[in-house]
Design an enzyme around this catalytic site. Structure first.
Site, PDB file in Angstrom:
ATOM      1  N   GLN A  51       3.160   8.584  10.027  1.00  0.00           N
ATOM      2  CA  GLN A  51       2.932   8.964   8.629  1.00  0.00           C
ATOM      3  C   GLN A  51       2.389  10.385   8.498  1.00  0.00           C
ATOM      4  O   GLN A  51       2.300  10.910   7.390  1.00  0.00           O
ATOM      5  CB  GLN A  51       1.980   7.974   7.951  1.00  0.00           C
ATOM      6  CG  GLN A  51       2.618   6.602   7.733  1.00  0.00           C
ATOM      7  CD  GLN A  51       1.684   5.676   6.992  1.00  0.00           C
ATOM      8  OE1 GLN A  51       0.776   5.108   7.572  1.00  0.00           O
ATOM      9  NE2 GLN A  51       1.879   5.552   5.684  1.00  0.00           N
ATOM     10  N   CYS A  96       1.553   1.378   0.219  1.00  0.00           N
ATOM     11  CA  CYS A  96       1.719   2.228   1.395  1.00  0.00           C
ATOM     12  C   CYS A  96       1.642   3.685   0.953  1.00  0.00           C
ATOM     13  O   CYS A  96       2.273   4.064  -0.029  1.00  0.00           O
ATOM     14  CB  CYS A  96       3.076   1.932   2.033  1.00  0.00           C
ATOM     15  SG  CYS A  96       3.417   2.936   3.487  1.00  0.00           S
ATOM     16  N   HIS A 138       0.632  -4.236   8.998  1.00  0.00           N
ATOM     17  CA  HIS A 138       1.367  -3.216   8.234  1.00  0.00           C
ATOM     18  C   HIS A 138       1.501  -1.926   9.063  1.00  0.00           C
ATOM     19  O   HIS A 138       2.580  -1.340   9.150  1.00  0.00           O
ATOM     20  CB  HIS A 138       0.611  -2.962   6.915  1.00  0.00           C
ATOM     21  CG  HIS A 138       1.180  -1.876   6.055  1.00  0.00           C
ATOM     22  ND1 HIS A 138       1.711  -2.114   4.800  1.00  0.00           N
ATOM     23  CD2 HIS A 138       1.275  -0.537   6.257  1.00  0.00           C
ATOM     24  CE1 HIS A 138       2.130  -0.958   4.285  1.00  0.00           C
ATOM     25  NE2 HIS A 138       1.876   0.025   5.144  1.00  0.00           N
ATOM     26  N   GLU A 139       0.394  -1.510   9.672  1.00  0.00           N
ATOM     27  CA  GLU A 139       0.417  -0.267  10.465  1.00  0.00           C
ATOM     28  C   GLU A 139       1.221  -0.443  11.752  1.00  0.00           C
ATOM     29  O   GLU A 139       1.936   0.455  12.173  1.00  0.00           O
ATOM     30  CB  GLU A 139      -1.006   0.204  10.796  1.00  0.00           C
ATOM     31  CG  GLU A 139      -1.902   0.455   9.581  1.00  0.00           C
ATOM     32  CD  GLU A 139      -1.267   1.324   8.516  1.00  0.00           C
ATOM     33  OE1 GLU A 139      -0.445   2.195   8.846  1.00  0.00           O
ATOM     34  OE2 GLU A 139      -1.587   1.115   7.333  1.00  0.00           O
TER      35      GLU A 139
HETATM   36 ZN    ZN Z   1       2.196   2.063   5.135  1.00  0.00          ZN
END
Ligand code: ZN
Length: 188
Positions: A51, A96, A138-139
């Site tokens: 990210q 997110c 999620h990560e």
């Molecule tokens: Zn995310």
């Protein structure tokens, strides 16, 4: 520490499986502290390395800003591996930082056992439950190139198509810095 731009859906690096960290050097230490700062600046509670445009298996979590979770310490997980998942599931409205202004109920296992290395390359195995397990899954998904919207049914995916295309075209107003283009890479 620096605040780095966050990659958004449509960016190629978010669909790649992240590479293993083989050695903790100053670069990795700097990445981790930048990830914490970037996450906090965007009011996030979890952030994966891809990210910020870094193709490495690292994610950070800090759920302490959430009411009821103040005692939870921030964690950086390197080369994480989910060892087991509970049969019991729960539904939770996820969001997110790479998909701004979109939230959706996602069903996931309620608890997990996760193995990882810390910044000293010391191995840990911990049990995570509820919100912590949620954020970690999620990560962890991010590091496999998976986004939470992938779990949505076809109808919902259709419904959000316009919004996603707005993000991809960078036509959405976002109150934290985002990557300049879909090919953005900080570290390959
Ligand atoms: Zn995310």
């Amino acid at each position: 520490m620096s605040i780095l731009p966050i990659t958004v859906c449509g960016d190629k690096i978010l669909r790649k499986k992240a590479a293993k960290v083989t050695e903790i050097d100053d670069k990795i230490i700097k990445i981790i502290s930048d990830m914490f700062e970037t996450m906090r600046n965007a009011s996030g509670i979890g952030l994966a390395a891809n990210q910020i445009g870094v193709n490495r298996q690292i994610f950070v979590v800090d759920i302490s800003p959430v009411e009821g979770y103040e005692k939870y310490k921030p964690l950086a997980l390197i080369n994480p591996k989910i060892i087991s998942k509970s049969e019991e599931t729960s539904s939770f409205e996820e969001g997110c930082l790479s998909i701004p202004d979109l939230r959706a109920d996602i069903i996931r296992p309620k608890g997990i056992y996760i193995q990882y290395f810390d910044a000293n390359m010391k191995e840990h195995t911990i049990e995570a439950d509820d919100l912590l397990a949620r954020v970690m899954q999620h990560e962890f998904d991010h590091l496999q190139g998976v986004l939470f919207i992938d779990y949505l049914d076809e109808e919902s995916q259709k419904r959000y198509k316009k919004h996603l295309s707005k993000i991809k075209k960078r036509k959405l107003e976002i109150n934290y810095p985002i990557s300049p283009n879909p090919d953005y890479l900080l570290i390959k």
